[in-house]
Design an enzyme around this catalytic site. Structure first.
Site, PDB file in Angstrom:
ATOM      1  N   HIS A 284      -3.119   1.580   6.197  1.00 36.20           N
ATOM      2  CA  HIS A 284      -3.006   2.762   5.210  1.00 36.20           C
ATOM      3  C   HIS A 284      -2.201   3.888   5.312  1.00 36.20           C
ATOM      4  O   HIS A 284      -2.206   5.011   6.080  1.00 36.20           O
ATOM      5  CB  HIS A 284      -4.587   2.765   5.313  1.00 36.20           C
ATOM      6  CG  HIS A 284      -4.379   4.462   3.939  1.00 36.20           C
ATOM      7  ND1 HIS A 284      -5.149   6.024   3.831  1.00 36.20           N
ATOM      8  CD2 HIS A 284      -5.000   4.485   2.177  1.00 36.20           C
ATOM      9  CE1 HIS A 284      -5.256   6.399   2.775  1.00 36.20           C
ATOM     10  NE2 HIS A 284      -4.886   5.425   1.780  1.00 36.20           N
TER      11      HIS A 284
ATOM     12  N   ILE B 177       2.127   4.711   5.488  1.00 37.17           N
ATOM     13  CA  ILE B 177       3.260   4.661   6.485  1.00 37.17           C
ATOM     14  C   ILE B 177       3.977   5.825   6.183  1.00 37.17           C
ATOM     15  O   ILE B 177       4.890   5.997   5.332  1.00 37.17           O
ATOM     16  CB  ILE B 177       3.888   3.216   6.137  1.00 37.17           C
ATOM     17  CG1 ILE B 177       5.098   2.342   7.560  1.00 37.17           C
ATOM     18  CG2 ILE B 177       4.889   3.466   4.768  1.00 37.17           C
ATOM     19  CD1 ILE B 177       5.469   1.093   7.261  1.00 37.17           C
TER      20      ILE B 177
ATOM     21  N   GLU C 132       0.849  -0.914  -0.158  1.00 36.25           N
ATOM     22  CA  GLU C 132       0.360   0.314  -0.078  1.00 36.25           C
ATOM     23  C   GLU C 132       0.922   0.990  -0.152  1.00 36.25           C
ATOM     24  O   GLU C 132       0.643   2.262  -0.065  1.00 36.25           O
ATOM     25  CB  GLU C 132      -1.151   0.389   1.310  1.00 36.25           C
ATOM     26  CG  GLU C 132      -2.418   1.074   1.690  1.00 36.25           C
ATOM     27  CD  GLU C 132      -1.845   2.482   1.681  1.00 36.25           C
ATOM     28  OE1 GLU C 132      -2.225   3.446   0.522  1.00 36.25           O
ATOM     29  OE2 GLU C 132      -0.921   2.089   2.078  1.00 36.25           O
ATOM     30  N   ASP C 133       1.625   1.585   0.989  1.00 33.81           N
ATOM     31  CA  ASP C 133       2.560   2.039   1.102  1.00 33.81           C
ATOM     32  C   ASP C 133       4.506   1.452   1.561  1.00 33.81           C
ATOM     33  O   ASP C 133       4.427   0.607   1.879  1.00 33.81           O
ATOM     34  CB  ASP C 133       2.358   3.340   1.766  1.00 33.81           C
ATOM     35  CG  ASP C 133       2.761   4.650   1.573  1.00 33.81           C
ATOM     36  OD1 ASP C 133       3.643   5.147   1.243  1.00 33.81           O
ATOM     37  OD2 ASP C 133       2.333   5.577   2.274  1.00 33.81           O
TER      38      ASP C 133
END
Length: 73
Positions: free
Chosen positions: A66, A68, A5-6
């Protein structure tokens, strides 16, 4: 395996990766698996993501990362 996601990369080459975001309208490849945080050392000749263990007492079942970010002191 299911995508990230990140990612946040420290100046020393360590990368922290969040994975497992579940969001309405976005396909999840592992809907029953909690989110995870991985560490990758980009200085290695063959870097690979290693799952970090999360402390006991943390509600891992509902972990849905969601984004980092890191703070270097």
């Amino acid at each position: 395996e299911f995508g990230s996601e990140d990612i946040d990369i420290l100046p020393n080459g360590l990368a922290f990766i969040s994975s497992g975001l579940k969001y309405p309208g976005i396909k999840s490849f592992a809907p029953d698996k909690p989110g995870e945080i991985f560490l990758m050392d980009l200085n290695d000749d063959n870097p690979r993501a290693v799952e970090l263990r999360i402390s006991r007492g943390f509600d891992l079942a509902s972990f849905n990362p969601h984004g980092i970010s890191t703070y270097v002191d």
